[in-house]
Design a protein around this motif. Structure first.
Motif, PDB file in Angstrom:
ATOM      1  N   CYS A 323       0.858  -1.188   0.000  1.00 56.06           N
ATOM      2  CA  CYS A 323       0.000   0.000   0.000  1.00 56.06           C
ATOM      3  C   CYS A 323       0.898   1.244   0.000  1.00 56.06           C
ATOM      4  CB  CYS A 323      -0.881  -0.034   1.252  1.00 56.06           C
ATOM      5  SG  CYS A 323      -1.975   1.390   1.422  1.00 56.06           S
ATOM      6  N   GLY A 324       0.389   2.339  -0.583  1.00 57.46           N
ATOM      7  CA  GLY A 324       1.178   3.572  -0.622  1.00 57.46           C
ATOM      8  C   GLY A 324       2.387   3.439  -1.514  1.00 57.46           C
ATOM      9  N   CYS A 334      -1.250   4.595  -3.509  1.00 57.81           N
ATOM     10  CA  CYS A 334      -2.636   4.490  -3.048  1.00 57.81           C
ATOM     11  C   CYS A 334      -2.814   4.940  -1.599  1.00 57.81           C
ATOM     12  CB  CYS A 334      -3.147   3.055  -3.214  1.00 57.81           C
ATOM     13  SG  CYS A 334      -2.166   1.847  -2.326  1.00 57.81           S
ATOM     14  N   HIS A 335      -4.042   5.308  -1.293  1.00 63.50           N
ATOM     15  CA  HIS A 335      -4.500   5.524   0.084  1.00 63.50           C
ATOM     16  C   HIS A 335      -3.721   6.592   0.842  1.00 63.50           C
ATOM     17  CE1 HIS A 335      -6.090   1.474  -1.008  1.00 63.50           C
ATOM     18  NE2 HIS A 335      -7.168   2.182  -0.761  1.00 63.50           N
ATOM     19  N   HIS A 354      -1.916  -4.180   1.955  1.00 62.20           N
ATOM     20  CA  HIS A 354      -3.346  -4.475   1.984  1.00 62.20           C
ATOM     21  C   HIS A 354      -3.468  -5.927   2.448  1.00 62.20           C
ATOM     22  CE1 HIS A 354      -3.145  -1.555  -1.592  1.00 62.20           C
ATOM     23  NE2 HIS A 354      -3.500  -0.867  -0.536  1.00 62.20           N
TER      24      HIS A 354
END
Ligand SMILES: [Zn+2]
Length: 946
Positions: A323-324, A334-335, A354
């Protein structure tokens, strides 16, 4: 044994800094889709929309933008993002449907639905669409949890997809509708704001034979085998049905030569009738296939490193779940607006991994994954590229753990959701969470931090130093709360919360902190909390018809047995106690920790016998009254709880195997909405593997392998449950990231309230959902399996002379000459029973993966057996070799046995008294103070691990 094709894929992935290739032509759906329809009925002629309805967020029209065979098609569109949460916070915004109505039609003559779907969604890297059949008969579909009759099609964007789903398991006597729904999951910046699907050629079909979807017995004409292959020293079996031919052949796939021709073994038990193909004696590395009658398997390797490729694939899964971070082809950064708050402080809590097909993350998974990466790295230290890549990925999760702790015990426990977000702080899709200070999670974090500190000591000294400090701090925050089980309704129902797991995590973390810092305080605390672990174990023979013992209760009160459904931590008491046994070998409590390990792992051996021939680790023992006795606790632990679960629970329990007094052993958990047992199976595999290492137990090592085999294809359906590994892997529910090589689904479920396997083709959450929890367990287990047994020493009394090692299963002889100057030698051997011979001396050794064994000058054998007369235990001891051996005895539940010295050829009878005949006893015989050469004596049932 290297696999050139996989090696190329690994190189192409730049040792997984790009997603690994996934062979889509191996999808099980590829096989199913080619089954010809013997009858077919067109369900829609696309002349008008009179029979169709659309939800408010769905648009529906007849379109000629994308024609199919010259005909108009249905165009179905929805928004891909909303300005508010319409259902639950941070989850999928909504699922708008379009519905094709039917007049309660009887579709029982048909067993497959097929159609064409064309998504046109620029910027979406992966799209799926879901189908829901609605039946209004006595057996309504969908069921209460929206699982039955629900199927997610994984689709290729910008092309016509021909998709189908077999529905023999779905009630369809009064079909009222076929619904198509789109999960609104937000979109990446570069993707469109509207979903768009064209539908055509919707048919009801009949195929002569649908794929197997329930039960234990293999389908006629199939051979269930381990698609990853078999280690040379392993017990090697494949399973086929009762009608199989009498003989089977193992064929060398390269030369075509028949390597082994042998009778199948017929067996019958509660699971049904089977024929077993046992080719354990073949230990030569190579590529093979099995032939039995008309049935021929695909090829599989026999090689020491058969679990290695799936470790790489697991790394791929985690890399793709980052993630990220931009994962090429999967998602962009992301996020960026996932924010966790604590008082007046906040942290952007993207990063880490994730944890499923959705985009959430929790500390439990992250801490356990980090632990598994560093544990696997230690196990793979001889394999430099793998070692380095395991550490790299472990550090990615470690970074998240460290970055999202506020330093006062509070940390981000869960973050993210099921949508792509805009990254804008303050935007309506910002995902907020509150930091929490929870004991189990802080212990888990401390264990991962301390283990990482050990591995990173030379690689990243500043981080290693910092990790020692935070591990101590986090451990301290948790220790303050040792007497409180922390459970609130706001928490995930499947969250670990019971005292036995809190204690196990506390022992494990304290043990690792002691190991890396040498601080005696943590050794003392580990010993102190271990006492609580022991107090939660069943240590007496219960008053049952089948008196299983050694399992754990939730707490010291021993009222409720510890169970798991779909997430499992079954291995954690043994993982913690075996660490204590390793780091504190001189401690007076050593034998008590060791006995707890013996009891728990012997329980597993016996229990696994009840799922023969698979030896899938059963779920747990349940009492039929348990749910009623504490209905509140019971319902708190269930997702989508309702009072009807209490009666269903009782029915499920009674479908298990009766043990007596209202207790039953269930092969699958009692469960409702959340189903699928990969997490349980692989956790129990770890229980067996940790037990195998500390006990030097070959049978447990085999039981550990059986659990991996279940995942990669040796299950009743012959399907690998890991994408990209083995054969016949089926589509998984992978809503946001799309299919990833190495992803493991939640797992095979049981049919309704029954206790037999159920595995319909319908692809939906949670059983077919990709979840990293089983992968964390898989990494920990495969890392332990992918190791060699090593025998070494310096036979300097006669250097340069031959040393023989005979494998007692294959009769295969390995001979080496020791070093002409030092007598030194080092042998890597498959696991198993061996007889070593050198200069007239003999010694039997049982080798298990990952252990090292030393042979010295004058090595000797000894044997210990026992018999009981009433409460008296009589031990018979004999010794060989060239010099006397002094034996000492570590005992539990026995009057102390004094040390004894035996000259070569001498035997002795030793008497002792069993203190409590209601409990198992244990003797560990230690020759010349060498604990590594110990032998166990214990009562108890043995189960054949084949
Ligand atoms: Zn993310």
């Amino acid at each position: 044994m290297t696999n050139p094709l996989f090696d190329k894929h690994l190189q192409d992935s730049k040792m997984i800094h790009q997603p690994l290739f996934l062979a889509e032509d191996e999808y099980y759906e590829h096989v199913l889709g080619t089954t010809p329809a013997i009858e077919s009925r067109v369900l829609e002629t696309f002349e008008n929309l009179e029979a169709w309805e659309a939800d408010p967020l769905a648009n529906l029209l007849l379109s000629d933008e994308q024609m199919w065979e010259g005909n108009r098609t249905i165009k179905f569109t929805t928004p891909t993002r909303l300005e508010k949460w319409t259902e639950s916070y941070a989850r999928i915004y909504a699922t708008p449907y379009i519905s094709r109505k039917f007049e309660k039609e009887d579709w029982t003559a048909y067993n497959r639905i097929s159609l064409r779907i064309r998504p046109e969604m620029p910027g979406f890297k992966f799209v799926s669409l879901h189908l829901q059949l609605v039946n209004e008969g006595t057996d309504p579909v969908p069921d209460r949890y929206n699982r039955e009759g629900c199927h997610h099609f994984n689709l290729k964007n910008h092309e016509w997809n021909h998709v189908s789903v077999e529905i023999p398991n779905v009630a369809r006597d009064r079909v009222a509708a076929l619904k198509f729904g789109y999960d609104i999951i937000g979109h990446e910046m570069e993707a469109v704001k509207e979903s768009c699907f064209y539908l055509s050629d919707i048919r009801l079909e009949r195929v002569e034979k649908t794929a197997k979807w329930s039960g234990w017995e293999p389908e006629a004409g199939s051979i269930l085998f381990c698609g990853s292959g078999y280690q040379p020293g392993a017990v090697k079996t494949a399973i086929t049905g009762e009608s199989a031919a009498d003989l089977f052949k193992l064929v060398d796939a390269k030369s075509g030569r028949i390597v082994l021709k042998k009778s199948v073994i017929r067996m019958e038990n509660e699971q049904g009738k089977f024929s077993l193909l046992d080719f354990s004696e073949v230990q030569t590395e190579g590529s093979y296939l099995l032939i039995c009658g008309e049935t021929v398997t695909r090829t599989f390797p026999i090689a020491e490193d058969v679990w290695e490729n799936s470790i790489w694939k697991t790394i791929n899964l985690f890399f793709c779940e980052r993630c990220g971070f931009e994962v090429p082809g999967i998602h962009k950064y992301c996020h960026g607006n996932v924010v966790d708050h604590h008082g007046d402080k906040s942290v952007v809590a993207n990063g880490g991994w994730h944890d499923a097909a959705d985009m959430s993350q929790n500390l439990t998974n992250t801490a356990e994954a980090v632990y598994a990466f560093f544990y696997a790295a230690i196990a793979q230290k001889e394999n430099v590229p793998l070692f380095e890549r395991l550490i790299e990925e472990g550090k990615w999760g470690l970074d998240w753990m460290l970055r999202t702790r506020f330093g006062d015990g509070y940390r981000t426990m869960g973050s993210g959701g099921s949508v792509w977000t805009s990254h804008l702080i303050g935007d309506c899709d910002q995902l907020d969470s509150q930091a929490q200070n929870l004991a189990i999670e802080n212990f888990m974090a401390a264990a991962a931090e301390a283990l990482a500190a050990e591995v990173l000591e030379d690689i990243d000294p500043p981080q290693s130093r910092y990790l020692r400090q935070v591990a101590k701090e986090d451990w301290g925050f948790a220790y303050e709360k040792l007497d409180f089980e922390e459970y609130t309704e706001a928490m995930d129902p499947a969250r670990v919360s019971s005292p036995i797991l809190l204690y196990s995590a506390g022992v494990l973390a304290a043990g690792h902190i002691y190991a890396v810092t040498g601080d005696e305080y943590y050794a003392e605390k580990a010993v102190e909390i271990a006492e609580r672990v022991l107090a939660c174990q069943q240590t007496e023979y219960p008053d049952w018809d089948i008196p299983l013992t050694g399992f754990y209760y939730r707490d010291e009160k021993k009222e409720q047995i510890q169970h798991y459904n779909h997430r499992s931590h079954e291995h954690e008491p043994v993982m913690a106690l075996s660490l204590l046994c390793r780091i504190l070998p001189e401690h007076p409590d050593w034998i008590r920790w060791y006995h707890a390990i013996v009891l728990h792992t012997e329980y597993l051996k016996t229990a696994a016998g009840y799922t023969a021939p698979y030896l899938m680790a059963p779920a747990s023992i349940y009492h039929e009254d348990e749910a009623d006795q504490d209905a509140e606790l019971f319902l708190n632990q269930q997702a989508f709880a309702h009072s009807g679960m209490l009666a269903e629970y009782r029915e499920q329990v009674r479908n298990g195997m009766a043990l007596g007094q209202g207790y039953y052993l269930r092969r699958f958990p009692t469960w409702f909405s959340y189903r699928g047992n990969n997490g349980l199976v692989v956790a129990s595999g770890n229980l067996a593997a940790f037990g195998a290492e500390v006990r030097n137990d070959y049978e447990l090592l085999q039981l550990a392998q059986r659990q991996l085999e279940w995942v990669v294809g040796k299950n009743p359906f012959g399907q690998s449950l890991m994408l990209g590994e083995g054969y016949n892997y089926a589509q998984q529910y992978v809503c946001l990231p799309g299919p990833l090589s190495g992803s493991i689904c939640v797992g095979i479920q049981s049919y309704r309230n029954e206790d037999y396997p159920y595995w319909p083709q319908s692809n939906n959450a949670v059983y077919r959902e990709m979840w990293i929890h089983p992968s964390i367990r898989y990494l920990l287990l495969a890392g332990q399996m992918n190791r060699k047994a090593i025998v070494y020493g310096w036979l300097s009394d006669a250097p340069g002379t031959p040393l023989e090692a005979e494998n007692l299963a294959s009769r295969r002889l390995t001979v080496i000459n020791t070093d002409p100057h030092t007598g030194g030698f080092r042998l890597e051997l498959p696991s198993g029973e061996y007889r070593f011979k050198w200069q007239g001396l003999t010694r039997k050794l049982r080798l298990v993966n990952g252990r090292e064994y030393r042979l010295d000058n004058g090595f000797a054998d000894y044997a210990a057996t026992w018999r009981a007369e009433g409460d008296t235990l009589i031990i018979s001891l004999s010794a060989s070799g060239t010099k006397p051996i002094e034996f000492t005895f570590l005992t539990d539940n026995l009057v102390e046995i004094k040390p004894v010295t035996l000259a070569p050829g001498e035997t002795a009878l030793l008497n002792t008294v069993i203190r409590n005949s209601l409990r198992p006893w244990l003797v560990v015989v230690v020759p010349d103070g060498r604990l590594e050469d110990k032998q166990e004596l214990y009562p108890g049932e043995k189960v054949n691990s084949k």
